[in-house]
Enzyme design. Structure first.
Site, PDB file in Angstrom:
ATOM      1  CE  LYS A 186      38.768  -3.986 -62.750  1.00 18.65           C
ATOM      2  NZ  LYS A 186      37.580  -4.462 -62.776  1.00 18.65           N
TER       3      LYS A 186
ATOM      4  CE  LYS B 228      37.902  -0.587 -64.537  1.00 18.76           C
ATOM      5  NZ  LYS B 228      37.029  -1.429 -64.120  1.00 18.76           N
TER       6      LYS B 228
HETATM    7  C1  PBG Z   1      33.981  -5.183 -62.292  1.00 21.19           C
HETATM    8  C2  PBG Z   1      34.281  -3.891 -62.607  1.00 21.19           C
HETATM    9  C3  PBG Z   1      34.764  -2.686 -61.910  1.00 21.19           C
HETATM   10  C4  PBG Z   1      34.867  -1.707 -62.833  1.00 21.19           C
HETATM   11  C5  PBG Z   1      34.418  -2.133 -64.130  1.00 21.19           C
HETATM   12  N1  PBG Z   1      34.234  -3.445 -63.954  1.00 21.19           N
HETATM   13  C6  PBG Z   1      34.803  -2.648 -60.496  1.00 21.19           C
HETATM   14  C7  PBG Z   1      35.879  -3.464 -59.738  1.00 21.19           C
HETATM   15  O1  PBG Z   1      36.806  -3.924 -60.383  1.00 21.19           O
HETATM   16  O2  PBG Z   1      35.899  -3.161 -58.491  1.00 21.19           O
HETATM   17  C8  PBG Z   1      35.229  -0.194 -62.447  1.00 21.19           C
HETATM   18  C9  PBG Z   1      34.676   0.816 -63.196  1.00 21.19           C
HETATM   19  C10 PBG Z   1      34.557   2.203 -62.745  1.00 21.19           C
HETATM   20  O3  PBG Z   1      35.106   2.467 -61.708  1.00 21.19           O
HETATM   21  O4  PBG Z   1      34.032   3.193 -63.612  1.00 21.19           O
HETATM   22  N2  PBG Z   1      35.052  -5.971 -61.707  1.00 21.19           N
END
Ligand code: PBG
Length: 330
Positions: free
Chosen positions: A195, A248
């Site tokens: 991520k 992601k």
């Molecule tokens: C929580 C999380 C996030 C997303 C999914 N889980 C935001 C982040 O990490 O700031 C992003 C999902 C999206 O942008 O569609 N940590």
């Protein structure tokens, strides 16, 4: 005059020929639809930066779930907006937390629909970071305990899969141990393994009210220029017990999806994130692109790169289009 004996155009002459040799076919069975749930009644707040997506109160879930099921979408991913935020993310693991109650409600409405929960603390922390803060720093090991508690509370409420998205080191092992100890040996973990600290999450942070109050997430989420590191993250999560791994965002990281696909034989998910969705929506609203054709092309590209599972806000639209016939034509 020289002509090649192999003419690639031979197999492109008709839709029947093209579909006979098509390598990648998007299916509704690949899709996961994210949902934002909120306390209160009769709430259906449209998220301004994500047209067509809503924060829903639990009494508004029945119509939504019925639609998702009737479209054949196999799974939802839950995000919660808590009543109160604090420095211990208390509602993240509260028995009567918004996600825990939503799981119960959805399981009552549609027991077959898979409920995946995002396991993170940022929506529940007053400072908006994904972990416990001390002296301005996100503390890894203290956070693991809260994440494990959160995942367990989701499993206890009936979640089918828990999906840690925090990017703390060792969280998959901590969650696996906690689940196993408590008898949830059969609850799979979908790990947000690679991520990235991406600007494409902008619209989501409005939707989930999870913008960090200070600093950013670069001390825990991955540095976008790195690809080899993603393979280490995935290897580590698999070793710690992840059942499904994830990359992601999806679109700026198709190379990472392809690399993970070729290196590991585990189920692979890709998250087509909020900013990727909003870009298409905005351009379509302006009449600059054909929303259906572009979305289909984008989702197909994520699958072609190697993803088995696609988490996407386009899921309901894509399911509708797939029902009408998979038209890849511009
Ligand atoms: C929580 C999380 C996030 C997303 C999914 N889980 C935001 C982040 O990490 O700031 C992003 C999902 C999206 O942008 O569609 N940590």
């Amino acid at each position: 005059m020289y002509f090649p004996t192999y003419r690639p155009r031979r197999l492109r002459q008709s839709e029947a020929l093209r579909s006979l040799v098509r390598e990648t076919e998007l299916s509704v069975k690949d899709l996961v639809y994210p949902l934002f749930v909120i306390h209160g009644q009769k709430i259906k707040n449209e998220i301004l930066s994500m047209p067509g997506q809503y924060q829903l109160s639990l009494d508004n879930l029945d119509k939504e779930i019925e639609e998702i099921v009737s479209l054949g979408i196999p799974a939802v991913l839950l995000f919660g907006l808590p009543e109160t935020k604090d420095e211990a993310a208390t509602e993240a693991y509260a028995e009567d937390g918004i996600v825990q109650e939503a799981i119960l409600a959805i399981k009552k409405l549609a027991p077959e629909l898979l409920v995946i929960t995002d396991v993170c603390l940022c929506e529940y922390m007053s400072h908006g970071h994904c972990g416990v803060i001390k002296d301005g720093e996100v503390l890894n090991d203290l956070t693991l305990e809260l994440l494990a508690k959160t995942a367990l509370s989701h499993a206890q409420a009936g979640a089918d899969i828990v999906a840690p998205s925090d990017m703390m080191d060792g969280r998959v092992a901590a969650i696996r141990a906690q689940l196993d100890e408590s008898g949830f040996v059969n609850t799979p973990i979908m790990a947000y393994s690679a991520k990235y600290a991406s600007s494409f999450y902008g619209p989501f942070r409005e939707a989930a009210d999870s913008t960090p109050a200070f600093g950013d997430r670069r001390s825990y989420q991955m540095d976008p220029p790195n690809a080899m590191e993603a393979l280490r993250e995935v290897a580590m999560d698999i070793e710690e017990g992840a059942d499904i791994v994830m990359v992601k965002p999806a679109l700026s990281y198709l190379d990472v999806i392809a690399a993970v696909r070729s290196e590991f034989d585990y189920p692979l998910a890709a998250y087509n994130v909020s900013g990727e969705y909003s870009i298409i929506k905005a351009a379509a609203e302006k009449g600059w692109i054909d929303e259906r054709a572009v979305t289909t092309e984008v989702l197909t590209s994520i699958k072609r790169a190697g993803a088995d599972i696609i988490l996407t806000y386009h899921a309901k639209d894509a399911a509708r289009w797939l029902k009408e016939g998979n038209c890849l034509c511009p």
